[in-house]
Structure formats: structure tokens, C-alpha cells
Motif scaffolding. Structure first.
Motif, PDB file in Angstrom:
ATOM      1  N   GLU A  15      33.563 -37.773  -3.693  1.00 32.45           N
ATOM      2  CA  GLU A  15      31.954 -37.302  -3.688  1.00 32.45           C
ATOM      3  C   GLU A  15      30.912 -38.343  -3.873  1.00 32.45           C
ATOM      4  OE1 GLU A  15      32.263 -33.585  -7.039  1.00 32.45           O
ATOM      5  OE2 GLU A  15      32.731 -35.648  -7.855  1.00 32.45           O
ATOM      6  N   THR A  47      43.819 -34.406 -14.090  1.00 34.76           N
ATOM      7  CA  THR A  47      43.990 -32.857 -14.862  1.00 34.76           C
ATOM      8  C   THR A  47      45.502 -32.407 -14.708  1.00 34.76           C
ATOM      9  OG1 THR A  47      41.668 -32.810 -14.504  1.00 34.76           O
ATOM     10  CG2 THR A  47      43.102 -30.682 -15.245  1.00 34.76           C
ATOM     11  N   THR A  58      45.964 -34.558  -9.470  1.00 34.73           N
ATOM     12  CA  THR A  58      44.793 -35.047 -10.291  1.00 34.73           C
ATOM     13  C   THR A  58      45.233 -35.449 -11.377  1.00 34.73           C
ATOM     14  OG1 THR A  58      44.292 -33.107 -11.010  1.00 34.73           O
ATOM     15  CG2 THR A  58      43.181 -33.561  -8.934  1.00 34.73           C
ATOM     16  N   GLU A 111      30.223 -29.318   1.921  1.00 35.33           N
ATOM     17  CA  GLU A 111      30.160 -27.663   1.821  1.00 35.33           C
ATOM     18  C   GLU A 111      31.633 -27.437   1.182  1.00 35.33           C
ATOM     19  OE1 GLU A 111      30.146 -24.359   5.156  1.00 35.33           O
ATOM     20  OE2 GLU A 111      28.297 -25.700   5.003  1.00 35.33           O
ATOM     21  N   ARG A 112      32.817 -28.015   2.095  1.00 30.68           N
ATOM     22  CA  ARG A 112      34.194 -27.755   1.633  1.00 30.68           C
ATOM     23  C   ARG A 112      34.382 -28.334  -0.081  1.00 30.68           C
ATOM     24  NH1 ARG A 112      38.227 -28.914   6.320  1.00 30.68           N
ATOM     25  NH2 ARG A 112      39.534 -27.415   5.161  1.00 30.68           N
ATOM     26  N   LEU A 113      34.024 -29.630  -0.097  1.00 29.92           N
ATOM     27  CA  LEU A 113      34.278 -29.978  -1.559  1.00 29.92           C
ATOM     28  C   LEU A 113      33.279 -28.951  -2.678  1.00 29.92           C
ATOM     29  CD1 LEU A 113      33.524 -33.896  -1.466  1.00 29.92           C
ATOM     30  CD2 LEU A 113      35.687 -32.398  -1.797  1.00 29.92           C
ATOM     31  N   LEU A 114      32.328 -28.496  -2.335  1.00 28.53           N
ATOM     32  CA  LEU A 114      31.560 -27.964  -3.216  1.00 28.53           C
ATOM     33  C   LEU A 114      32.177 -26.437  -3.348  1.00 28.53           C
ATOM     34  CD1 LEU A 114      27.856 -28.643  -2.400  1.00 28.53           C
ATOM     35  CD2 LEU A 114      29.062 -29.370  -4.356  1.00 28.53           C
ATOM     36  N   GLN A 115      32.725 -25.817  -2.306  1.00 29.04           N
ATOM     37  CA  GLN A 115      33.437 -24.833  -2.679  1.00 29.04           C
ATOM     38  C   GLN A 115      34.751 -24.555  -3.254  1.00 29.04           C
ATOM     39  OE1 GLN A 115      33.731 -23.575   1.551  1.00 29.04           O
ATOM     40  NE2 GLN A 115      31.615 -22.346   1.518  1.00 29.04           N
ATOM     41  N   SER A 116      35.429 -25.753  -3.027  1.00 29.50           N
ATOM     42  CA  SER A 116      36.574 -25.828  -3.650  1.00 29.50           C
ATOM     43  C   SER A 116      36.632 -26.510  -5.100  1.00 29.50           C
ATOM     44  CB  SER A 116      37.621 -26.838  -2.775  1.00 29.50           C
ATOM     45  OG  SER A 116      36.832 -28.303  -2.842  1.00 29.50           O
ATOM     46  N   HIS A 117      35.591 -26.989  -5.543  1.00 30.17           N
ATOM     47  CA  HIS A 117      35.359 -27.934  -6.989  1.00 30.17           C
ATOM     48  C   HIS A 117      36.489 -28.841  -6.807  1.00 30.17           C
ATOM     49  CE1 HIS A 117      32.776 -24.508  -8.126  1.00 30.17           C
ATOM     50  NE2 HIS A 117      33.661 -23.537  -7.815  1.00 30.17           N
ATOM     51  N   GLN A 118      36.939 -29.690  -5.692  1.00 28.18           N
ATOM     52  CA  GLN A 118      37.697 -30.690  -5.650  1.00 28.18           C
ATOM     53  C   GLN A 118      36.551 -31.907  -5.362  1.00 28.18           C
ATOM     54  OE1 GLN A 118      41.365 -30.020  -3.146  1.00 28.18           O
ATOM     55  NE2 GLN A 118      40.544 -32.058  -2.260  1.00 28.18           N
ATOM     56  N   ARG A 119      36.994 -32.978  -6.205  1.00 27.31           N
ATOM     57  CA  ARG A 119      35.956 -34.321  -6.262  1.00 27.31           C
ATOM     58  C   ARG A 119      36.327 -35.348  -5.060  1.00 27.31           C
ATOM     59  NH1 ARG A 119      33.636 -34.643 -10.951  1.00 27.31           N
ATOM     60  NH2 ARG A 119      34.205 -33.440 -12.905  1.00 27.31           N
TER      61      ARG A 119
END
Length: 139
Positions: free
Chosen positions: A53, A122, A120, A28-36
Motif C-alpha cells: 500500500e 493475522t 499474513t 483498485e485490486r488492493l481496495l477490493q480485496s482488503h489486502q495490504r
């Protein structure tokens, strides 16, 4: 370019995890933050692992197959030597090491080994691009 440091471009407020956190909460936290993925820390904010992920996907598939929710981050995280970088490290040096080491995300620690952020690929590309753009504008 050597004067550009990791601290100049790192994310100072990354999503982090604890080993006792449920895998569902971590996802849930990964999806909300868009962090991989992100570092797993202990009570002193020292990095004890890394959750990607891919780790989450494997755990959730396993839980779905067994029709239960039992995994926690500590069960799924990478527990080996997590590649980290110190906040005063040069962006150029990090970019060079990223060519041979494959992590897409590096936990950033201070000189005491305390987590202070993540950086990252990026972020590193952005740092180099900003530097080059500024250099070309000065010509």
C-alpha cells in the motif's frame, strides 16, 4: 504445534500483480480485496517483487502532483530479495522469524518456487490461537 504448516492457514487466492499492470489497476485490486499488498509475479508465477500500500500511495501522490497517470507496478514495487516462505514451513518457525523480520505479508511458494498463496501475521496469529483454544478444550 510443529505439525501446523503454512499451507494449513495461507490464503490460496491472493491478489497478485504483474510488473506491467498500471498502479491504478493495482490499487483498485488492493481496495477490493482488503489486502495490504501482494506479490508481483512473472509469466511462470515466480515472485519478482512485492507491491505494498505504501508503494502505491507514493506512486499515486507523485502522479497526482505531476497530473498524469504513468506509473506501473514495475516502477513502484520492491525489487530486492522478497522474503518468502515455503508452503510446508512450520507456523511456529514462521511466527519466530516474524519477530525479527518485519513483513506483514509473506508470499508462499511451493518447493519449485511457484507462488501458491500468501500468509499474513493475522493468519499466523489465527493458527496459534486455534491451536491454543483446541489445546485448552482438551484439558
Amino acid at each position: 504445534m510443529q505439525s501446523l504448516t503454512v499451507a494449513d492457514y495461507m490464503n490460496r487466492h491472493p491478489v497478485v500483480f504483474t510488473a506491467s499492470m498500471s498502479i491504478e489497476h493495482a490499487v483498485e485490486r488492493l481496495l477490493q480485496s482488503h489486502q495490504r499488498g501482494g506479490p508481483v509475479v512473472d509469466d511462470q508465477q515466480r515472485v519478482v517483487g512485492f507491491l505494498s500500500e505504501q508503494d502505491c500511495l507514493a506512486a499515486m501522490l507523485r502522479d497526482t502532483y505531476h497530473n498524469e497517470q504513468s506509473a506501473n507496478v514495475g516502477d513502484c514495487m520492491f525489487k530486492g530479495d522478497v522474503l518468502m516462505v515455503v508452503d510446508h514451513h512450520s507456523i511456529t518457525d514462521l511466527a519466530q522469524s516474524m519477530q525479527s523480520n518485519k513483513p506483514k505479508i509473506y508470499p508462499v511458494v511451493d518447493s519449485s518456487g511457484i507462488l501458491v498463496g500468501i500468509i499474513t501475521r493475522t493468519d499466523v496469529l489465527r493458527a496459534i490461537d486455534v491451536h491454543l483454544q483446541n489445546h485448552y478444550r482438551q484439558r
